[in-house]
Design a protein around this motif. Sequence first.
Motif, PDB file in Angstrom:
ATOM      1  N   TRP A 324       0.844  -1.209   0.000  1.00 46.57           N
ATOM      2  CA  TRP A 324       0.000   0.000   0.000  1.00 46.57           C
ATOM      3  C   TRP A 324       0.873   1.251   0.000  1.00 46.57           C
ATOM      4  O   TRP A 324       0.584   2.227  -0.709  1.00 46.57           O
ATOM      5  N   HIS A 325       1.925   1.264   0.801  1.00 42.04           N
ATOM      6  CA  HIS A 325       2.801   2.430   0.874  1.00 42.04           C
ATOM      7  C   HIS A 325       3.480   2.679  -0.467  1.00 42.04           C
ATOM      8  O   HIS A 325       3.542   3.820  -0.953  1.00 42.04           O
ATOM      9  N   ALA A 328       0.960   4.038  -3.029  1.00 42.19           N
ATOM     10  CA  ALA A 328       0.710   5.466  -2.786  1.00 42.19           C
ATOM     11  C   ALA A 328       1.898   6.306  -3.255  1.00 42.19           C
ATOM     12  O   ALA A 328       1.730   7.372  -3.864  1.00 42.19           O
ATOM     13  N   TYR A 331       1.828   6.582  -7.079  1.00 36.84           N
ATOM     14  CA  TYR A 331       0.871   7.595  -7.530  1.00 36.84           C
ATOM     15  C   TYR A 331       1.403   9.000  -7.259  1.00 36.84           C
ATOM     16  O   TYR A 331       1.278   9.909  -8.091  1.00 36.84           O
ATOM     17  N   TYR A 332       1.983   9.189  -6.093  1.00 42.34           N
ATOM     18  CA  TYR A 332       2.545  10.497  -5.756  1.00 42.34           C
ATOM     19  C   TYR A 332       3.662  10.880  -6.730  1.00 42.34           C
ATOM     20  O   TYR A 332       3.708  12.017  -7.228  1.00 42.34           O
ATOM     21  N   GLU A 339      -5.301  10.076  -6.086  1.00 43.91           N
ATOM     22  CA  GLU A 339      -5.202   8.621  -5.994  1.00 43.91           C
ATOM     23  C   GLU A 339      -4.219   8.209  -4.897  1.00 43.91           C
ATOM     24  O   GLU A 339      -4.453   7.254  -4.145  1.00 43.91           O
ATOM     25  N   ALA A 340      -3.134   8.955  -4.797  1.00 41.89           N
ATOM     26  CA  ALA A 340      -2.137   8.659  -3.765  1.00 41.89           C
ATOM     27  C   ALA A 340      -2.741   8.787  -2.378  1.00 41.89           C
ATOM     28  O   ALA A 340      -2.521   7.940  -1.503  1.00 41.89           O
ATOM     29  N   VAL A 343      -5.196   5.824  -1.667  1.00 41.66           N
ATOM     30  CA  VAL A 343      -4.490   4.569  -1.399  1.00 41.66           C
ATOM     31  C   VAL A 343      -3.806   4.625  -0.036  1.00 41.66           C
ATOM     32  O   VAL A 343      -3.840   3.665   0.733  1.00 41.66           O
ATOM     33  N   LEU A 344      -3.186   5.764   0.269  1.00 40.82           N
ATOM     34  CA  LEU A 344      -2.485   5.885   1.546  1.00 40.82           C
ATOM     35  C   LEU A 344      -3.452   5.729   2.709  1.00 40.82           C
ATOM     36  O   LEU A 344      -3.127   5.100   3.728  1.00 40.82           O
ATOM     37  N   GLU A 370       2.207  11.019   3.777  1.00 37.73           N
ATOM     38  CA  GLU A 370       0.952  11.766   3.890  1.00 37.73           C
ATOM     39  C   GLU A 370       1.221  13.262   3.881  1.00 37.73           C
ATOM     40  O   GLU A 370       0.513  14.030   3.202  1.00 37.73           O
ATOM     41  N   ILE A 373       2.088  14.330   0.328  1.00 37.99           N
ATOM     42  CA  ILE A 373       0.918  14.339  -0.553  1.00 37.99           C
ATOM     43  C   ILE A 373       0.049  15.568  -0.272  1.00 37.99           C
ATOM     44  O   ILE A 373      -0.406  16.251  -1.200  1.00 37.99           O
TER      45      ILE A 373
END
Length: 386
Positions: A324-325, A328, A331-332, A339-340, A343-344, A370, A373
């Motif tokens: 998951w990390h 994310a 996407y970032y 999206e990031a 997902v995060l 986080e 983002i």
Amino acid sequence: MGKTKGKGHPKAKGGGPRAPAARITPQQLYEQAQLALQYDDFDSARTALRKAVKLDPKNIECVDALGALLAEVGPEEEAVEVLKQAVSLNPDVGYEKYLYLGQLLEVPEDALAATRKGVQVLQAQHAAAQATSSDEAPVLSRALSGALCSLSEMLIAGAQERAVSAAAERGCDTAAIEAASKEAVASVAAEAEHLLSLASTADPDSPEPGQALAALRYQQGRATDALEALRRSMSLWYTPTNKDEDGEEGEGGMAAAKGGEDEAMEDAEEDSEDDSEEEEEDGPSYEFRIESAKLLLELEDTTATAIDVLEGLIEEDDRVPDAWHLLALAYYSGHQYAEAAEVLAKGQALLAKLGAGPEDEITQEFADLESAIKEAITVTGASAAQ
């Protein structure tokens, strides 16, 4: 007056002396352990093998089996002791004990030496199997390829660790430490490449040597060569997700990431052993593909392939926080900040479900991403408003 019976001399039953109980043999205990392992009853198997080795400390079959089991389920200190016992009993037969010691020994030089010996024993066994066209030859080919890759990676990691430690002790700055690390890689690169070439020859269908070579090329600063090696490796297992006519991903892709959090969290409690077994048979392991995604994020200009790999992993098993990390992060890195963030958030919900605390490293990694983002979303929003 009747004659009294003497105390302490009970009358034997059945009209005669009782036959002594039959003693269980080490072989019977070994067979009990194998039966227990079929049902994943590791405690019973470990107990049976311990008894067998106690009865016959020189029974190499039982000692080998106990050492391998302890290496897998622990305790590690006992595993090392038993594996060393197995080495002393039969030093030139059985490569597994050396490879296990290579994983468990704390002193890097000792671990490297054990792995080298394991590779030598395995090479001899593999050559003999090939010479006789044994049915074991294909299995040994895969094992040899993996062992050679492990030896190559240990060689590089050990050289780096020694160089970095020495530079740090001298009080070097970050740039000097990084330079020392690169010099260390250069010093062992030729041998590492030779080992990876042997690994590829042993099992041409394995993607592991190619990915290990990609990692080496990346450490050498040869990004183009690294990406080429990684793509060759991935061609052996990776198939891009199919798209529909609108360009949306099909059953793979974001199906898992877009699903409800409750469903994903319920899945986190389910047993994944069957999936893991199928995965090993069908292709490279989950961890191997995680490393593939990491390299893709470092080497490719776009994040599309890394995202596709990671979405597939999450669909396969959505209980791995690292996946998951990384998704994310992908996407970032691709400037897909909404999206990031989505997902995060799902990854953070999984962390909470798994009981991760604020002091855990993975929790901090999620928090750092986080913040990045949120900052990116703020900057993007401000730019759009102007």
